[in-house]
Motif scaffolding. Structure first.
Motif, PDB file in Angstrom:
ATOM      1  N   GLY A  81       0.812  -1.220   0.000  1.00 21.95           N
ATOM      2  CA  GLY A  81       0.000   0.000   0.000  1.00 21.95           C
ATOM      3  C   GLY A  81       0.837   1.257   0.000  1.00 21.95           C
ATOM      4  O   GLY A  81       0.536   2.229  -0.698  1.00 21.95           O
ATOM      5  N   VAL A  82       1.919   1.240   0.760  1.00 18.06           N
ATOM      6  CA  VAL A  82       2.835   2.377   0.830  1.00 18.06           C
ATOM      7  C   VAL A  82       3.481   2.597  -0.542  1.00 18.06           C
ATOM      8  O   VAL A  82       3.633   3.734  -1.005  1.00 18.06           O
ATOM      9  CB  VAL A  82       3.897   2.122   1.922  1.00 18.06           C
ATOM     10  CG1 VAL A  82       4.962   3.193   1.929  1.00 18.06           C
ATOM     11  CG2 VAL A  82       3.227   2.011   3.292  1.00 18.06           C
ATOM     12  N   SER A  83       3.860   1.517  -1.204  1.00 20.73           N
ATOM     13  CA  SER A  83       4.508   1.607  -2.517  1.00 20.73           C
ATOM     14  C   SER A  83       3.550   2.149  -3.578  1.00 20.73           C
ATOM     15  O   SER A  83       3.940   2.962  -4.423  1.00 20.73           O
ATOM     16  CB  SER A  83       5.031   0.236  -2.944  1.00 20.73           C
ATOM     17  OG  SER A  83       5.995  -0.228  -2.033  1.00 20.73           O
ATOM     18  N   VAL A  84       2.301   1.711  -3.548  1.00 19.90           N
ATOM     19  CA  VAL A  84       1.317   2.201  -4.520  1.00 19.90           C
ATOM     20  C   VAL A  84       1.066   3.691  -4.304  1.00 19.90           C
ATOM     21  O   VAL A  84       1.028   4.468  -5.258  1.00 19.90           O
ATOM     22  CB  VAL A  84       0.005   1.396  -4.448  1.00 19.90           C
ATOM     23  CG1 VAL A  84      -1.072   2.013  -5.355  1.00 19.90           C
ATOM     24  CG2 VAL A  84       0.248  -0.064  -4.831  1.00 19.90           C
ATOM     25  N   VAL A  85       0.928   4.106  -3.055  1.00 19.71           N
ATOM     26  CA  VAL A  85       0.680   5.524  -2.777  1.00 19.71           C
ATOM     27  C   VAL A  85       1.886   6.371  -3.197  1.00 19.71           C
ATOM     28  O   VAL A  85       1.718   7.484  -3.700  1.00 19.71           O
ATOM     29  CB  VAL A  85       0.310   5.731  -1.288  1.00 19.71           C
ATOM     30  CG1 VAL A  85       0.460   7.177  -0.872  1.00 19.71           C
ATOM     31  CG2 VAL A  85      -1.121   5.290  -1.064  1.00 19.71           C
ATOM     32  N   ALA A  86       3.085   5.848  -3.029  1.00 14.25           N
ATOM     33  CA  ALA A  86       4.273   6.584  -3.496  1.00 14.25           C
ATOM     34  C   ALA A  86       4.189   6.801  -5.008  1.00 14.25           C
ATOM     35  O   ALA A  86       4.508   7.884  -5.512  1.00 14.25           O
ATOM     36  CB  ALA A  86       5.543   5.835  -3.121  1.00 14.25           C
ATOM     37  N   ARG A  87       3.749   5.791  -5.730  1.00 16.05           N
ATOM     38  CA  ARG A  87       3.581   5.921  -7.191  1.00 16.05           C
ATOM     39  C   ARG A  87       2.486   6.933  -7.501  1.00 16.05           C
ATOM     40  O   ARG A  87       2.635   7.785  -8.368  1.00 16.05           O
ATOM     41  CB  ARG A  87       3.248   4.548  -7.774  1.00 16.05           C
ATOM     42  CG  ARG A  87       2.891   4.507  -9.220  1.00 16.05           C
ATOM     43  CD  ARG A  87       4.051   4.474 -10.203  1.00 16.05           C
ATOM     44  NE  ARG A  87       5.103   3.555  -9.883  1.00 16.05           N
ATOM     45  CZ  ARG A  87       5.265   2.344 -10.381  1.00 16.05           C
ATOM     46  NH1 ARG A  87       4.376   1.870 -11.237  1.00 16.05           N
ATOM     47  NH2 ARG A  87       6.288   1.605 -10.048  1.00 16.05           N
ATOM     48  N   LEU A  88       1.360   6.861  -6.792  1.00 13.11           N
ATOM     49  CA  LEU A  88       0.242   7.773  -7.040  1.00 13.11           C
ATOM     50  C   LEU A  88       0.587   9.215  -6.693  1.00 13.11           C
ATOM     51  O   LEU A  88       0.076  10.147  -7.321  1.00 13.11           O
ATOM     52  CB  LEU A  88      -0.984   7.321  -6.250  1.00 13.11           C
ATOM     53  CG  LEU A  88      -1.608   6.002  -6.695  1.00 13.11           C
ATOM     54  CD1 LEU A  88      -2.649   5.545  -5.678  1.00 13.11           C
ATOM     55  CD2 LEU A  88      -2.212   6.121  -8.085  1.00 13.11           C
ATOM     56  N   ALA A  89       1.446   9.407  -5.710  1.00 17.16           N
ATOM     57  CA  ALA A  89       1.830  10.759  -5.287  1.00 17.16           C
ATOM     58  C   ALA A  89       2.643  11.476  -6.365  1.00 17.16           C
ATOM     59  O   ALA A  89       2.771  12.701  -6.323  1.00 17.16           O
ATOM     60  CB  ALA A  89       2.613  10.695  -3.982  1.00 17.16           C
ATOM     61  N   GLU A  90       3.156  10.739  -7.331  1.00 19.50           N
ATOM     62  CA  GLU A  90       3.934  11.337  -8.412  1.00 19.50           C
ATOM     63  C   GLU A  90       3.058  12.033  -9.444  1.00 19.50           C
ATOM     64  O   GLU A  90       3.549  12.795 -10.257  1.00 19.50           O
ATOM     65  CB  GLU A  90       4.781  10.257  -9.109  1.00 19.50           C
ATOM     66  CG  GLU A  90       5.832   9.646  -8.224  1.00 19.50           C
ATOM     67  CD  GLU A  90       6.523   8.445  -8.857  1.00 19.50           C
ATOM     68  OE1 GLU A  90       6.142   8.025  -9.984  1.00 19.50           O
ATOM     69  OE2 GLU A  90       7.450   7.921  -8.216  1.00 19.50           O
ATOM     70  N   GLN A  91       1.762  11.747  -9.436  1.00 19.34           N
ATOM     71  CA  GLN A  91       0.873  12.376 -10.408  1.00 19.34           C
ATOM     72  C   GLN A  91       0.055  13.464  -9.743  1.00 19.34           C
ATOM     73  O   GLN A  91      -0.066  13.513  -8.520  1.00 19.34           O
ATOM     74  CB  GLN A  91      -0.011  11.327 -11.083  1.00 19.34           C
ATOM     75  CG  GLN A  91      -0.959  10.587 -10.168  1.00 19.34           C
ATOM     76  CD  GLN A  91      -1.587   9.377 -10.845  1.00 19.34           C
ATOM     77  OE1 GLN A  91      -0.895   8.428 -11.187  1.00 19.34           O
ATOM     78  NE2 GLN A  91      -2.890   9.406 -11.015  1.00 19.34           N
ATOM     79  N   SER A  92      -0.471  14.361 -10.557  1.00 20.02           N
ATOM     80  CA  SER A  92      -1.298  15.431  -9.995  1.00 20.02           C
ATOM     81  C   SER A  92      -2.738  14.934  -9.883  1.00 20.02           C
ATOM     82  O   SER A  92      -3.190  14.101 -10.670  1.00 20.02           O
ATOM     83  CB  SER A  92      -1.221  16.688 -10.862  1.00 20.02           C
ATOM     84  OG  SER A  92      -1.718  16.428 -12.147  1.00 20.02           O
ATOM     85  N   TRP A  93      -3.427  15.452  -8.873  1.00 22.40           N
ATOM     86  CA  TRP A  93      -4.799  15.049  -8.595  1.00 22.40           C
ATOM     87  C   TRP A  93      -5.675  16.283  -8.537  1.00 22.40           C
ATOM     88  O   TRP A  93      -5.234  17.340  -8.097  1.00 22.40           O
ATOM     89  CB  TRP A  93      -4.861  14.297  -7.261  1.00 22.40           C
ATOM     90  CG  TRP A  93      -4.167  12.984  -7.330  1.00 22.40           C
ATOM     91  CD1 TRP A  93      -2.873  12.724  -6.990  1.00 22.40           C
ATOM     92  CD2 TRP A  93      -4.699  11.754  -7.807  1.00 22.40           C
ATOM     93  NE1 TRP A  93      -2.576  11.405  -7.222  1.00 22.40           N
ATOM     94  CE2 TRP A  93      -3.684  10.793  -7.720  1.00 22.40           C
ATOM     95  CE3 TRP A  93      -5.947  11.376  -8.298  1.00 22.40           C
ATOM     96  CZ2 TRP A  93      -3.867   9.471  -8.110  1.00 22.40           C
ATOM     97  CZ3 TRP A  93      -6.138  10.059  -8.679  1.00 22.40           C
ATOM     98  CH2 TRP A  93      -5.108   9.126  -8.586  1.00 22.40           C
TER      99      TRP A  93
END
Length: 161
Positions: A21-33
């Motif tokens: 979960g931590v790894s997926v959120v790190a990936r998601l944090a790289e994109q703008s929301w």
């Protein structure tokens, strides 16, 4: 008004695949929301997540390693059905609250939950160690795309794409 969405990564980065979960959120944090979407790494701080869930969200996406007896690296999307009634006492060990315990704690704290979706991955190894196993590492991008699709789907349904 934009829907409020929380994307929460859970897990222990010192326990191999539990860091999914931590790894997926790190990936998601790289994109703008867009406005109204919060992407946060809660790690092993389940109690903090429970308090965060006292805020009203239209959608909560929890990302975690989950056991469902599939092959390691299998990604699951599960609609959580939180119990509207407070359950039995929940351990207040801030480092030992899994998603079910966090969700059952929210009503005890006086909150209510909207839609909750769990994006999980079958772990291969939860032992002590840093770094995901190859099959779980391969699932990170798949899960990140599923989360993105969930968020976009909610925003489109709400007319705020």
């Amino acid at each position: 008004m934009s829907p409020r969405i929380l994307v929460a990564g859970l897990g222990n980065m010192f326990c191999t695949d539990d860091a999914f979960g931590v790894s997926v959120v790190a990936r998601l944090a790289e994109q703008s929301w867009p406005d109204g979407v919060e992407v946060q790494d809660f790690g092993i701080r389940g109690i903090h997540l429970a308090y965060q869930l006292l805020e009203p969200y239209d959608l909560v996406v929890l990302i975690d390693a989950v056991h469902r007896e599939g092959p390691p690296g299998t990604v699951y999307v599960v609609e959580a059905e939180p119990d509207p009634e407070p359950g039995p006492e929940v351990s207040m060990d801030a480092h030992d609250l899994g998603p079910d315990a966090v969700l059952s704690l929210v009503p005890r704290l006086g909150g209510t939950l909207g839609r909750v979706v769990v994006v999980g991955c079958e772990p291969a190894d939860l032992g002590t160690g840093i770094g995901l196993t190859p099959s779980v590492q391969d699932a990170v991008q798949t899960a990140a795309q599923l989360v993105t699709d969930l968020v976009i789907g909610v925003r489109v349904r709400e007319g705020t794409s």
